[in-house]
Each structure stands twice: as C-alpha cells, then as structure tokens.
Scaffold this motif. Structure first.
Motif, PDB file in Angstrom:
ATOM      1  N   GLN A  51      76.865 -66.987  28.047  1.00  0.00           N
ATOM      2  CA  GLN A  51      77.387 -66.962  26.673  1.00  0.00           C
ATOM      3  C   GLN A  51      76.370 -66.229  25.790  1.00  0.00           C
ATOM      4  OE1 GLN A  51      77.022 -71.476  26.297  1.00  0.00           O
ATOM      5  NE2 GLN A  51      76.639 -70.859  24.174  1.00  0.00           N
ATOM      6  N   ALA A  52      76.753 -65.940  24.549  1.00  0.00           N
ATOM      7  CA  ALA A  52      75.867 -65.153  23.686  1.00  0.00           C
ATOM      8  C   ALA A  52      74.525 -65.862  23.497  1.00  0.00           C
ATOM      9  CB  ALA A  52      76.535 -64.925  22.334  1.00  0.00           C
ATOM     10  N   THR A  53      73.459 -65.151  23.750  1.00  0.00           N
ATOM     11  CA  THR A  53      72.110 -65.708  23.580  1.00  0.00           C
ATOM     12  C   THR A  53      71.146 -64.549  23.309  1.00  0.00           C
ATOM     13  OG1 THR A  53      70.379 -67.067  24.618  1.00  0.00           O
ATOM     14  CG2 THR A  53      71.581 -65.608  26.078  1.00  0.00           C
ATOM     15  N   PRO A  54      70.124 -64.767  22.497  1.00  0.00           N
ATOM     16  CA  PRO A  54      69.153 -63.685  22.319  1.00  0.00           C
ATOM     17  C   PRO A  54      68.307 -63.514  23.579  1.00  0.00           C
ATOM     18  CG  PRO A  54      68.477 -65.624  21.076  1.00  0.00           C
ATOM     19  CD  PRO A  54      69.815 -65.943  21.670  1.00  0.00           C
ATOM     20  N   VAL A  55      68.043 -62.269  23.943  1.00  0.00           N
ATOM     21  CA  VAL A  55      67.189 -61.957  25.102  1.00  0.00           C
ATOM     22  C   VAL A  55      66.310 -60.779  24.710  1.00  0.00           C
ATOM     23  CG1 VAL A  55      67.130 -61.208  27.515  1.00  0.00           C
ATOM     24  CG2 VAL A  55      68.967 -62.688  26.745  1.00  0.00           C
ATOM     25  N   ASN A  56      65.025 -60.888  24.992  1.00  0.00           N
ATOM     26  CA  ASN A  56      64.092 -59.801  24.673  1.00  0.00           C
ATOM     27  C   ASN A  56      62.922 -59.921  25.647  1.00  0.00           C
ATOM     28  OD1 ASN A  56      62.926 -57.660  23.295  1.00  0.00           O
ATOM     29  ND2 ASN A  56      62.021 -58.950  21.700  1.00  0.00           N
ATOM     30  N   LEU A  57      62.970 -59.150  26.719  1.00  0.00           N
ATOM     31  CA  LEU A  57      61.994 -59.299  27.804  1.00  0.00           C
ATOM     32  C   LEU A  57      60.920 -58.222  27.713  1.00  0.00           C
ATOM     33  CD1 LEU A  57      64.667 -59.871  30.595  1.00  0.00           C
ATOM     34  CD2 LEU A  57      63.343 -61.613  29.398  1.00  0.00           C
ATOM     35  N   THR A  58      59.703 -58.590  28.047  1.00  0.00           N
ATOM     36  CA  THR A  58      58.624 -57.596  28.062  1.00  0.00           C
ATOM     37  C   THR A  58      57.553 -58.030  29.055  1.00  0.00           C
ATOM     38  OG1 THR A  58      57.176 -56.239  26.657  1.00  0.00           O
ATOM     39  CG2 THR A  58      57.156 -58.589  26.227  1.00  0.00           C
ATOM     40  N   ASN A  59      56.572 -57.167  29.245  1.00  0.00           N
ATOM     41  CA  ASN A  59      55.392 -57.514  30.038  1.00  0.00           C
ATOM     42  C   ASN A  59      54.183 -57.568  29.112  1.00  0.00           C
ATOM     43  OD1 ASN A  59      52.798 -56.527  31.524  1.00  0.00           O
ATOM     44  ND2 ASN A  59      54.069 -57.508  33.070  1.00  0.00           N
ATOM     45  N   HIS A  60      53.311 -58.555  29.345  1.00  0.00           N
ATOM     46  CA  HIS A  60      52.210 -58.820  28.418  1.00  0.00           C
ATOM     47  C   HIS A  60      50.843 -58.507  29.045  1.00  0.00           C
ATOM     48  CE1 HIS A  60      50.216 -60.748  25.037  1.00  0.00           C
ATOM     49  NE2 HIS A  60      51.398 -60.966  24.474  1.00  0.00           N
ATOM     50  N   SER A  61      50.735 -57.383  29.739  1.00  0.00           N
ATOM     51  CA  SER A  61      49.433 -57.006  30.310  1.00  0.00           C
ATOM     52  C   SER A  61      48.471 -56.582  29.210  1.00  0.00           C
ATOM     53  CB  SER A  61      49.606 -55.846  31.288  1.00  0.00           C
ATOM     54  OG  SER A  61      50.242 -56.301  32.456  1.00  0.00           O
ATOM     55  N   TYR A  62      47.221 -57.011  29.372  1.00  0.00           N
ATOM     56  CA  TYR A  62      46.134 -56.574  28.481  1.00  0.00           C
ATOM     57  C   TYR A  62      45.334 -55.528  29.257  1.00  0.00           C
ATOM     58  CZ  TYR A  62      46.621 -60.875  25.617  1.00  0.00           C
ATOM     59  OH  TYR A  62      47.062 -61.888  24.812  1.00  0.00           O
ATOM     60  N   PHE A  63      45.212 -54.350  28.705  1.00  0.00           N
ATOM     61  CA  PHE A  63      44.508 -53.261  29.378  1.00  0.00           C
ATOM     62  C   PHE A  63      43.134 -53.031  28.767  1.00  0.00           C
ATOM     63  CE2 PHE A  63      49.053 -52.402  29.689  1.00  0.00           C
ATOM     64  CZ  PHE A  63      49.213 -52.090  31.023  1.00  0.00           C
ATOM     65  N   ASN A  64      42.213 -52.632  29.626  1.00  0.00           N
ATOM     66  CA  ASN A  64      40.961 -52.044  29.152  1.00  0.00           C
ATOM     67  C   ASN A  64      40.651 -50.946  30.165  1.00  0.00           C
ATOM     68  OD1 ASN A  64      38.279 -51.318  28.621  1.00  0.00           O
ATOM     69  ND2 ASN A  64      37.921 -53.293  27.618  1.00  0.00           N
ATOM     70  N   LEU A  65      40.847 -49.712  29.755  1.00  0.00           N
ATOM     71  CA  LEU A  65      40.763 -48.596  30.706  1.00  0.00           C
ATOM     72  C   LEU A  65      39.328 -48.299  31.123  1.00  0.00           C
ATOM     73  CD1 LEU A  65      43.471 -46.165  29.217  1.00  0.00           C
ATOM     74  CD2 LEU A  65      43.752 -47.993  30.910  1.00  0.00           C
ATOM     75  N   ALA A  66      38.364 -48.916  30.436  1.00  0.00           N
ATOM     76  CA  ALA A  66      36.961 -48.796  30.864  1.00  0.00           C
ATOM     77  C   ALA A  66      36.712 -49.706  32.064  1.00  0.00           C
ATOM     78  CB  ALA A  66      36.039 -49.183  29.718  1.00  0.00           C
ATOM     79  N   GLY A  67      37.686 -50.550  32.363  1.00  0.00           N
ATOM     80  CA  GLY A  67      37.525 -51.570  33.411  1.00  0.00           C
ATOM     81  C   GLY A  67      37.571 -52.924  32.740  1.00  0.00           C
ATOM     82  N   GLN A  68      38.365 -53.842  33.299  1.00  0.00           N
ATOM     83  CA  GLN A  68      38.457 -55.175  32.691  1.00  0.00           C
ATOM     84  C   GLN A  68      37.068 -55.803  32.685  1.00  0.00           C
ATOM     85  OE1 GLN A  68      38.581 -58.636  33.815  1.00  0.00           O
ATOM     86  NE2 GLN A  68      37.509 -58.111  35.716  1.00  0.00           N
TER      87      GLN A  68
END
Ligand code: BGC
Length: 333
Positions: free
Chosen positions: A167-184
């Motif tokens: 039935q009608a429902t709000p949906v909003n999917l994403t990925n929550h990766s935190y990046f540090n391109l210098a290396g985590q």
C-alpha cells in the motif's frame, strides 16, 4: 569481471543468526559487504603509486556494527534522512514514527534497515540482499519487499535498490558509507576537492528539516559546481561542515552527481545516480569516541558521505514530491 567470495563475519547475540561477509574483487577494487544492514565494511583501492588502502570508515568486527554508531556503510530505509516530528499523512491517515533524533525521525527509526539481517543471494559479479519489512514496521504503513543489489565491474560499484509496497508508503533508500580517500583512519577530509552538480540546495532549520525553500547556490558556500578544497572552503565560509541536500540537475536517468578528488593519493570518487538529490554530510557529529578498523578513531570531519536520495521530508513537503519548485526559490510552504 569480478569474483565473489563468501565467509562468516559473526554471530548475532541470543541466536539472532549468522552475519555473512561477501567480498567482491575486480582488478581495481575490493569491496566487503555484510548481510547485517547490507553494510559496506571495507573498500580497498590503490593510490597512484599502486598502494592499496581501505577508504571507508567502519569496524573490524560485528560487535562494532551492533553498538550505537552513525550508520557506517549501511543501507538506510524505509526513509533515509529526516521526517519532521516523525509524522506524516498518507491517504488521509496520520502516521507517527519514533523520534530518534529530537524532534524528528531519522534514517528509518529505532530499528531501521541498517539494523536487520538481510537474506543474501550470490551473483556472478556481486550480491543481492532482500527482506520483507512487515506492515507497520517502525510505524510505516504497508508491507514492503526490498532488494538491494551490489555489483562490481572494474572500478565501478553499482548499488541498485528495488522496493514493492502493498500500500502507499514513503520509501527513500540510500547507502551511508563514510569515505576518506586518504585512507580510513586519516584524521580529516580537508585535502579533498569536492564538486557537486547542483544549482540549488535546501536550506534547513535548526533541526535540519528543509524550510521549504529551494535556494540557488550561486554566491554561497553551497556553490560546489567547480571543485573546492574542503578544508579551505569550510574556513573561508566559517562553516561547521555540510549536512545538506543538494538538488541535482539530472533526470530520472542515471546522471552525474558528484566528484571527489584527493590530490595527494590520486584517488577519485565519482557518484552517479537516478535520484533527484544528494545529502552531502561531512561527518560533523563524529567525535573520536568510536574504535574503528586498525585502531582508527574517527574525529569530526574524518569522513564524508554522499547519500543519493529523494529530498528530505518530501512526504510532508508537497512541492518536493513533484519537483514543482526546482528552479525557483524563496517559496515558503
Ligand atoms: C545526516 C546527519 C546525521 C548522520 C547520522 C546523515 O545522513 O544527514 O544529520 O547525523 O546521517 O550519522
């Protein structure tokens, strides 16, 4: 081509089940994803000298992901970002969600899609996770079947989301990766050059709910259409960091969203999406108290997220659902 291997990552307490880890490997990238929250736990990529580093924040062990932590690497649902006061109406009926970030609902509630075990299915070049979110889960209407697919092709990691509601429902999917391109584990992200393909953004109130205005970036700190060096930019504009939705110019077809270049290592992250927005978050609430991979601690601004998604609080902001005010500004709802 990518190869996929499967291993046990850990056991959930009280017989809650086994969390598995899927390792996707191509000649350019290695990515580890676990079935708890469809979470990306590692992303290894070489620098210009050929030295590999893991560029996402996270934990070595399952226990890390089970503690209170800021959604490292996870899939967020049913609704990523904030819903004002945790309240909305669908078909004339009012729904109330848990207020887990006063005074709003954040990232799907107390037990969102990041805090559940998904069912995996190994593919030739990736892994698909699925689950059924029962009717009423976290206060949302209707049953929702969800599939999240990660595939790897050379240097491109694709995350595909599909959901089917009863039935009608709000949906909003994403990925929550935190990046540090210098290396985590590197202390900050100030040396990263950021570009976001957005002419407008959503100003927010003090609780980070959009105020209903779609404001031009022109002449503001939010103008990231040409690369800016993050540290200098935050200083120049006396900003505490970004935690804002940028309104993307592209259509519903896959379009360019953002580029982040770390000159010292030569690493580049490019983001493409079919969604109308991206939440650029510079880890403003990280405070150095978590114990991360390889003894890393994660202080403020030590990672950034580019969360492609629909605009925040769209379920309550009629114009956000229909894109009516995309090119205008100073319209208060
Ligand atoms: C939000 C931040 C929030 C963070 C959770 C981001 O997506 O925009 O406000 O604090 O997630 O760690």
């Amino acid at each position: 081509m990518a190869s996929v291997t499967r291993a046990v990552f850990g056991e959930l307490p009280s017989g809650g089940g086994t969390v598995e880890k899927f390792q996707l490997q191509s000649d350019l990238l290695r990515v580890d994803i676990i079935s708890w929250g469809c979470t990306i736990t590692a992303l290894e990529v070489k620098d210009r000298q050929g030295r590999a580093s893991d560029v996402v924040l996270g934990f070595a062990e399952l226990e890390g992901y089970l503690q209170k932590q800021p959604y490292f690497g996870a899939v967020i649902g049913r609704v990523a970002n904030r819903i004002a006061k945790g309240t909305f109406k669908v078909d004339g009926k009012e729904y109330h969600l848990a207020i887990n970030k006063e005074p709003n609902s954040l990232h799907g509630g107390v037990r969102g899609f990041d805090k559940v075990l998904w069912t995996p299915w190994v593919l030739s070049n990736g892994v698909q996770f699925s689950r059924v979110s029962p009717d009423g889960e976290e206060g949302y209407p209707g049953e929702l079947k969800v599939w999240v697919t990660y595939t790897l092709d050379g240097g491109e990691l694709v995350v595909n989301y599909r959901a089917q509601a009863s039935q009608a429902t709000p949906v909003n999917l994403t990925n929550h990766s935190y990046f540090n391109l210098a290396g985590q584990g590197s202390p900050n992200i100030y040396g990263h050059e950021v570009t976001i393909e957005a002419d407008t953004y959503l100003p927010v109130d003090e609780t980070l709910i959009p105020i209903g205005e779609v404001a031009p970036v022109q002449g503001t700190a939010f103008d990231l259409r040409k690369p800016v060096e993050l540290g200098k930019h935050l200083q120049d504009f006396q900003l505490n960091g970004f935690d804002h939705n940028f309104c993307l110019k592209g259509s519903k077809e896959k379009h360019f969203c953002a580029r982040v270049h770390h000159a010292a290592s030569g690493r580049v992250l490019e983001v493409y999406t079919t969604q109308p927005g991206v939440q650029f978050y510079t880890g403003n609430f990280l405070d150095g108290t978590l114990k991360g991979k390889n003894g890393a601690v994660y202080p403020k601004h030590s990672g950034f997220c580019l969360e492609t998604q629909n605009w925040p609080d769209a379920v309550n902001q009629f114009c956000f659902q229909h894109g009516i005010i995309w090119r205008t500004h100073r319209i208060l709802l």
